[in-house]
Design a protein around this motif. Structure first.
Motif, PDB file in Angstrom:
ATOM      1  N   THR A 171       9.013  -4.529 -10.409  1.00  0.00           N
ATOM      2  CA  THR A 171       8.151  -3.358 -10.352  1.00  0.00           C
ATOM      3  C   THR A 171       7.351  -3.400  -9.062  1.00  0.00           C
ATOM      4  O   THR A 171       7.246  -4.452  -8.426  1.00  0.00           O
ATOM      5  CB  THR A 171       7.202  -3.337 -11.568  1.00  0.00           C
ATOM      6  N   TYR A 172       6.751  -2.285  -8.708  1.00  0.00           N
ATOM      7  CA  TYR A 172       5.971  -2.228  -7.477  1.00  0.00           C
ATOM      8  C   TYR A 172       4.586  -1.617  -7.730  1.00  0.00           C
ATOM      9  O   TYR A 172       3.987  -1.010  -6.864  1.00  0.00           O
ATOM     10  CB  TYR A 172       6.735  -1.434  -6.413  1.00  0.00           C
ATOM     11  N   SER A 173       4.105  -1.763  -8.926  1.00  0.00           N
ATOM     12  CA  SER A 173       2.766  -1.276  -9.239  1.00  0.00           C
ATOM     13  C   SER A 173       2.175  -2.141 -10.351  1.00  0.00           C
ATOM     14  O   SER A 173       2.869  -2.941 -10.961  1.00  0.00           O
ATOM     15  CB  SER A 173       2.821   0.187  -9.696  1.00  0.00           C
ATOM     16  N   ASN A 174       0.874  -1.968 -10.584  1.00  0.00           N
ATOM     17  CA  ASN A 174       0.215  -2.683 -11.662  1.00  0.00           C
ATOM     18  C   ASN A 174       0.593  -2.010 -12.980  1.00  0.00           C
ATOM     19  O   ASN A 174       0.093  -0.945 -13.312  1.00  0.00           O
ATOM     20  CB  ASN A 174      -1.294  -2.659 -11.461  1.00  0.00           C
ATOM     21  N   SER A 212       3.177  -6.534  -8.933  1.00  0.00           N
ATOM     22  CA  SER A 212       3.515  -6.030  -7.612  1.00  0.00           C
ATOM     23  C   SER A 212       3.233  -7.091  -6.565  1.00  0.00           C
ATOM     24  O   SER A 212       2.361  -7.941  -6.731  1.00  0.00           O
ATOM     25  CB  SER A 212       2.695  -4.776  -7.305  1.00  0.00           C
TER      26      SER A 212
END
Length: 365
Positions: free
Chosen positions: A26-29, A58
């Motif tokens: 993933t690339y977000s919290n 992330s």
């Protein structure tokens, strides 16, 4: 938890994150302050997904997951990783889990706990886990118990790696506890762990094996039990392997650890330690080389294979530890505040089946 058979790298029992059908990353919290507790994963022998439990944060500092807890689970029937975290922030807790693949004959490299923190935080608590049966007998694949990668780690909160039991066997490469923290700003403290490499009848290990592998690690290594009793016909067994470089990390402080090679036999090499570019082939070399208060006591476990009872059945390491702030052992038993036992378990004398009689003897005159 559900029966799963596909080993596709997007499959796992539990994911903390917002991955897709094609990737767990993933690339977000996407998941903070979550608790995964008291679960059992099961898909059957030689089945199970790629990951057991995966917590995906992330790579960007400000949006990483934080304060997630994975506690009290039995994680089995997985293909590659038991627990893996990826770019978590602070406060990650991985405690009191049983991680194993008992009975499996489908082997590849395996990790019990794997924490990937490149340019990210420390502050992990990895404690009270039992990691065993990750590929014995005919398995020539590598296996890691606890793996922490903190290259260029940030923050000042130290890691705690304590009260873990890692028992491995088989013919592949083995790493009990692996910590690599090149240029990390945090320390790691390794307290009260039991790492045992034990034999299987007719199996010879030909690989390089390490009870502890410590790369650029600053911090403390205290009250640990490192034990080896298996046959080697090649490769090398090393109790402690480590290196450091001024300004980049290390050295660590070693105190009150027991390191014992019961029967590491065969043509393979054995070293009590390789540390800071020096080789310590014998116990006497180690005592003269680095660290303080080393011990070399033989141990036996109550019932490691059948019931995973890693309590020590002798008095050898009883009251031989020093206080480090770890107040209970891997079973939840209280530790002495002044003289704790070495290793993951406190010695507990069982008098439940011992009759007690009282006699009075009168001197005849």
């Amino acid at each position: 938890m559900p029966n799963m058979t596909s080993t596709n790298s997007a499959n796992c029992y539990v994911i903390l994150g917002n991955g897709s059908n094609y990737s767990v990353y993933t690339y977000s919290n996407a998941a903070s302050n979550c608790v995964i507790k008291n679960n059992v994963t099961s898909s059957g022998v030689d089945k199970g997904p790629y990951w057991g439990i995966f917590a995906a944060g992330s790579m960007y500092y400000g949006s990483a997951n934080q304060f997630n807890t994975i506690d009290g689970n039995e994680i089995k029937d997985f293909y590659y990783y038991g627990i893996r975290t990826y770019y978590e922030k602070v406060g990650t807790t991985i405690t009191n889990n049983r991680i194993h693949n008992t009975g499996h004959t489908r082997f590849r490299g395996r990790y019990g706990v794997y924490c990937y923190q490149y340019s990210s935080n420390g502050g992990f608590n990895i404690s009270g886990n039992k990691i065993y049966n990750m590929g014995r007998l005919n398995s020539s694949s590598y296996k890691y118990g606890v793996y922490f990668y903190g290259y260029y780690g940030i923050g000042s909160t130290p890691n705690l790696i304590s009260n873990n039991v890692v028992e491995f066997g088989g013919s592949g490469g083995m790493y009990g506890i692996y910590v690599y923290t090149y240029r990390a700003s945090f320390e790691s403290n390794i307290y009260h762990n039991t790492i045992a490499f034990t034999k299987d009848a007719g199996i010879n290990n030909t690989s390089y094996t390490y009870a502890m592998y410590l790369g650029y690690m600053s911090g403390n290594v205290k009250n640990n039990l490192l034990y080896a009793d298996y046959s080697k016909t090649g490769g090398r067994h090393v109790g402690i392997y480590g290196f450091d470089l001024a300004g980049y990390g290390g050295p660590a402080t070693f105190d009150n650890n027991n390191i014992h090679f019961e029967d590491v036999t065969g043509a393979g090499q054995k070293q009590y330690a390789y540390y800071r570019n020096s080789t310590f082939n014998t116990y006497n070399d180690l005592v003269k080389g680095f660290g303080t208060n080393w011990m070399n006591k033989r141990v036996s476990f109550v019932d490691a294979r059948k019931t995973q009872n890693y309590a020590i059945s002798s008095f050898g390491l009883c009251n031989k530890g020093i206080p480090v702030g770890v107040t209970t052992d891997v079973e939840g038993n209280a530790r002495s505040k002044t003289k704790p036992d070495v290793g993951a378990t406190e010695f507990k004398l069982d008098l439940s089946s011992v009759p007690i009689t009282q006699k009075r003897v009168l001197n005849a005159k």
